[in-house]
Scaffold this motif. Structure first.
Motif, PDB file in Angstrom:
ATOM      1  N   SER A 183       0.607  -1.858  -2.023  1.00 15.81           N
ATOM      2  CA  SER A 183       1.988  -1.916  -2.523  1.00 15.81           C
ATOM      3  C   SER A 183       2.039  -1.789  -4.046  1.00 15.81           C
ATOM      4  CB  SER A 183       2.652  -3.220  -2.085  1.00 15.81           C
ATOM      5  OG  SER A 183       2.228  -4.324  -2.857  1.00 15.81           O
ATOM      6  N   TYR A 184       1.163  -2.525  -4.737  1.00 16.82           N
ATOM      7  CA  TYR A 184       1.220  -2.538  -6.200  1.00 16.82           C
ATOM      8  C   TYR A 184       0.842  -1.181  -6.789  1.00 16.82           C
ATOM      9  CZ  TYR A 184       0.102  -3.524 -11.051  1.00 16.82           C
ATOM     10  OH  TYR A 184       0.049  -3.473 -12.425  1.00 16.82           O
TER      11      TYR A 184
ATOM     12  N   MET B 255       3.244   1.773  -6.104  1.00 13.61           N
ATOM     13  CA  MET B 255       4.362   1.787  -7.044  1.00 13.61           C
ATOM     14  C   MET B 255       3.890   2.209  -8.441  1.00 13.61           C
ATOM     15  SD  MET B 255       5.954  -0.034  -9.608  1.00 13.61           S
ATOM     16  CE  MET B 255       5.143  -1.615  -9.471  1.00 13.61           C
TER      17      MET B 255
ATOM     18  N   MET C 176       7.523 -10.094  -3.345  1.00 12.80           N
ATOM     19  CA  MET C 176       7.064  -8.732  -3.616  1.00 12.80           C
ATOM     20  C   MET C 176       7.635  -7.735  -2.610  1.00 12.80           C
ATOM     21  SD  MET C 176       3.105  -9.335  -4.747  1.00 12.80           S
ATOM     22  CE  MET C 176       2.841  -7.653  -5.284  1.00 12.80           C
TER      23      MET C 176
ATOM     24  N   HIS D  71       9.805  -4.340  -3.695  1.00 12.32           N
ATOM     25  CA  HIS D  71       9.479  -2.957  -3.324  1.00 12.32           C
ATOM     26  C   HIS D  71      10.601  -2.299  -2.537  1.00 12.32           C
ATOM     27  CE1 HIS D  71       5.442  -2.767  -4.893  1.00 12.32           C
ATOM     28  NE2 HIS D  71       5.122  -3.887  -4.306  1.00 12.32           N
TER      29      HIS D  71
ATOM     30  N   ILE E 169       8.867  -8.152  -8.131  1.00 11.20           N
ATOM     31  CA  ILE E 169       7.433  -7.887  -7.945  1.00 11.20           C
ATOM     32  C   ILE E 169       6.610  -8.712  -8.929  1.00 11.20           C
ATOM     33  CG2 ILE E 169       5.653  -6.106  -8.010  1.00 11.20           C
ATOM     34  CD1 ILE E 169       7.880  -4.080  -7.262  1.00 11.20           C
TER      35      ILE E 169
ATOM     36  N   SER F 242      -2.816   4.059  -1.236  1.00 12.62           N
ATOM     37  CA  SER F 242      -1.460   4.077  -1.790  1.00 12.62           C
ATOM     38  C   SER F 242      -1.273   5.222  -2.774  1.00 12.62           C
ATOM     39  CB  SER F 242      -1.140   2.741  -2.471  1.00 12.62           C
ATOM     40  OG  SER F 242      -1.920   2.567  -3.630  1.00 12.62           O
TER      41      SER F 242
ATOM     42  N   CYS G  56       1.597   7.172  -1.325  1.00  9.09           N
ATOM     43  CA  CYS G  56       2.841   6.966  -2.078  1.00  9.09           C
ATOM     44  C   CYS G  56       2.993   8.028  -3.167  1.00  9.09           C
ATOM     45  CB  CYS G  56       2.872   5.574  -2.686  1.00  9.09           C
ATOM     46  SG  CYS G  56       2.764   4.245  -1.463  1.00  9.09           S
TER      47      CYS G  56
ATOM     48  N   PHE H   7       8.279   4.487  -2.997  1.00  9.09           N
ATOM     49  CA  PHE H   7       8.432   3.065  -3.303  1.00  9.09           C
ATOM     50  C   PHE H   7       8.591   2.244  -2.020  1.00  9.09           C
ATOM     51  CE2 PHE H   7      10.331   4.622  -7.495  1.00  9.09           C
ATOM     52  CZ  PHE H   7       9.166   4.363  -8.208  1.00  9.09           C
TER      53      PHE H   7
ATOM     54  N   ALA I 201       5.353   1.554  -0.258  1.00 10.64           N
ATOM     55  CA  ALA I 201       4.637   0.457  -0.923  1.00 10.64           C
ATOM     56  C   ALA I 201       5.105  -0.886  -0.370  1.00 10.64           C
ATOM     57  CB  ALA I 201       4.859   0.530  -2.430  1.00 10.64           C
ATOM     58  N   GLY I 202       6.406  -1.013  -0.107  1.00 11.42           N
ATOM     59  CA  GLY I 202       6.944  -2.252   0.458  1.00 11.42           C
ATOM     60  C   GLY I 202       6.435  -2.522   1.857  1.00 11.42           C
TER      61      GLY I 202
END
Length: 526
Positions: free
Chosen positions: A47-48, A51, A115, A119, A144, A188, A192, A205, A208-209
């Motif tokens: 996720s981090y 993004m 978080m 996201h 986040i 990711s 992403c 995005f 990522a969530g």
């Protein structure tokens, strides 16, 4: 088939085969908790970094598209620096909350929930007239930031609870754990990054969530099998410790929600954020120094002094390493020949070199440290930091050489230079970062290990804020939209020569000279 899609497909197949292999080959060496935390952190990093792969590109190409190119880049770097600085600043408080009030499990779950909200808020910004809504954008980043403050330090600290203080398996465990971090990062940046740049920024995005939600669910289900580990401190369970006269759970939730608008405001106040970060850093380092110098046990105090000294070199490392999410991504966009087999690869996908190399090399490093330990030749933690800094400098030297001597007439360098830069940066990271996490759990006094881990992440916060500032040095106001790549190439090369090569190599030399003193202060903890 589009080459980017082919890389994406192969990447997923590789990970689906690699993760079971790593778990199977290490199942008898390490406790099951390592693999649960490995998996949860893998999805949190999905996720981090998913993004992060898009953030600077999204700001320069969408949010600030009406500004001149240099102005858009400078503003984006400032926000990126403040965002990543706060991502690593808030863990100081998150570690304290886990130590004193909520325990590791509840703190991690609350942070993960925030978080997920952040996201998904970034994801819905693409609906209707919400695109370009700055309060919503800053609010999403703030969710986040606050959530990560609770999640990030406590997963690492929690892992340390499953090993004895000087367990020789510990560095290896953190290397495997760190590989889990980077599997999430690798997937990711491919997924992403591709979806965001080629289909829709907000789908990227949103993905990522989803990754964060998976990580949170995995931890919530399997952490119940950890017995008494990670529960609230007994004093809290017995009602002896309260916050504002009541059980600490509700006050922590209210205070963390109140922190969200404050963080959102700080994202757009670059100078104020820098001042606050400096003051907080001085206060926390001062507190740790006081704790070290007044410790009843001299050895305990001196071990904490080692953490404080390495704190500063850790910050220097991340100030340059984190150019990957900022200036190096824009350098790749402008000055790297991204056409391969007739397909122009998106700039964001090149960030996946770093996690890919970590996935491949982390088991090798884990094995190497154990073999050297058994042979009595394993480098000390400070020496591993020297190796990390030296390899970081070498990686930037490769980019500088490529830019100055091997660029074509269009001002473009081969992708090979970016690949080799990431290779050396990755080896530097593996020499320093997982070893640093392991070191904190070894050298910190037992009752404040969460707080010291949070302070360790503060050094990354300082490094990330510096990274944003260094990034602005590559955005010249004299060079705007339509400039020839040869013009931007010289600016990147000179900035990386000064900061990436000279400053980092100088820091490595200074630390090398300090090694005998630091080893003495470690009092037998390797």
């Amino acid at each position: 088939m589009n080459l980017t899609l082919w890389i994406l497909t192969v990447g997923w197949i590789f990970v689906l085969l690699w993760v079971p292999f790593i778990i199977y080959t290490n199942r008898k060496t390490h406790p099951k908790a390592l693999f649960v935390l490995f998996f949860a952190e893998m999805w949190e990093r999905f996720s981090y970094y998913g993004m992060r792969a898009l953030l600077v590109l999204y700001m320069t190409k969408v949010l600030f598209v009406d500004l001149a190119q240099s102005a858009a880049e400078i503003k984006s770097y400032a926000i990126y620096g403040s965002y990543t600085a706060m991502v690593y600043l808030l863990p100081v408080l998150g570690g304290l909350v886990a130590d004193k009030y909520l325990g590791f499990r509840r703190t991690i779950i609350w942070g993960g929930f925030l978080m997920v909200l952040g996201h998904f808020t970034l994801g819905i910004q693409g609906i209707g007239d919400l695109e370009g809504n700055m309060p919503l954008f800053f609010g999403a980043l703030a969710l986040i930031i606050v959530g990560n403050g609770f999640f990030k330090p406590n997963v690492s600290s929690f892992l340390g609870k499953f090993y004895e203080t000087d367990d020789p398996r510990k560095d290896g465990a953190f290397s495997i754990f760190y590989m889990g971090v980077n599997i999430g990062s690798f997937l990711s940046m491919l997924t992403c990054g591709y979806v965001g740049q080629n289909i829709n920024w907000h789908y990227g995005f949103g993905l990522a969530g989803i990754g964060m939600l998976i990580g949170l669910t995995v931890f919530w289900i399997f952490s119940r099998g950890f017995g008494e580990k990670g529960l609230q401190p007994k004093e809290v369970q017995e009602g002896k410790v309260k916050l504002f006269g009541i059980k600490p759970d509700l006050p922590v939730i209210v205070l963390s929600l109140a922190a969200i608008p404050i963080c959102a405001l700080m994202l757009n106040l670059n100078e104020v954020m820098s001042t606050i970060l400096l003051v907080i850093s001085l206060l926390i380092v001062g507190y740790l120094l006081y704790h070290a110098l007044t410790a009843k046990d001299k050895a305990t105090g001196q071990r904490l002094l080692v953490v404080i000294v390495l704190f500063f070199f850790h910050a220097v490392f991340w100030a340059l390493f984190e150019q990957a999410g900022g200036s190096i991504t824009l350098f790749t966009e402008k000055n790297v020949d991204r056409f391969i087999m007739g397909t122009e690869l998106p700039a964001s996908i090149f960030q996946s070199f770093n996690p890919l190399f970590i996935i491949l090399l982390a088991p090798l490093f884990s094995y190497m440290w154990l073999r050297l330990n058994k042979a009595g030749k394993e480098p000390s933690t400070p020496m591993k930091f020297v190796l990390g800094l030296a390899q970081l400098a070498l990686g930037f030297a490769i980019i500088v050489i490529g830019a100055k001597y091997f660029a074509n007439s269009e001002g473009l360098v081969s992708v090979a230079f970016i690949a080799f830069m990431y290779l050396f940066h990755t080896m530097g990271e593996l020499s320093l970062s997982p070893v640093g996490l392991s070191m904190v759990t070894k050298l910190s006094p037992g009752k404040v290990v969460g707080f010291v881990m949070g302070a360790w992440f503060l050094s990354m916060s300082i490094g990330n804020k510096m990274a944003g500032w260094i990034g602005t040095l590559t955005a010249s106001e004299s060079i705007d939209e339509g400039a020839h790549p040869m013009e931007t190439l010289g600016i990147y090369a000179n900035t990386y020569l000064i900061w990436g090569v000279s400053v980092v190599a100088g820091a490595a030399l200074i630390l090398f000279l300090l090694i005998p003193l630091l080893r003495k202060w470690m009092h037998g903890i390797h």
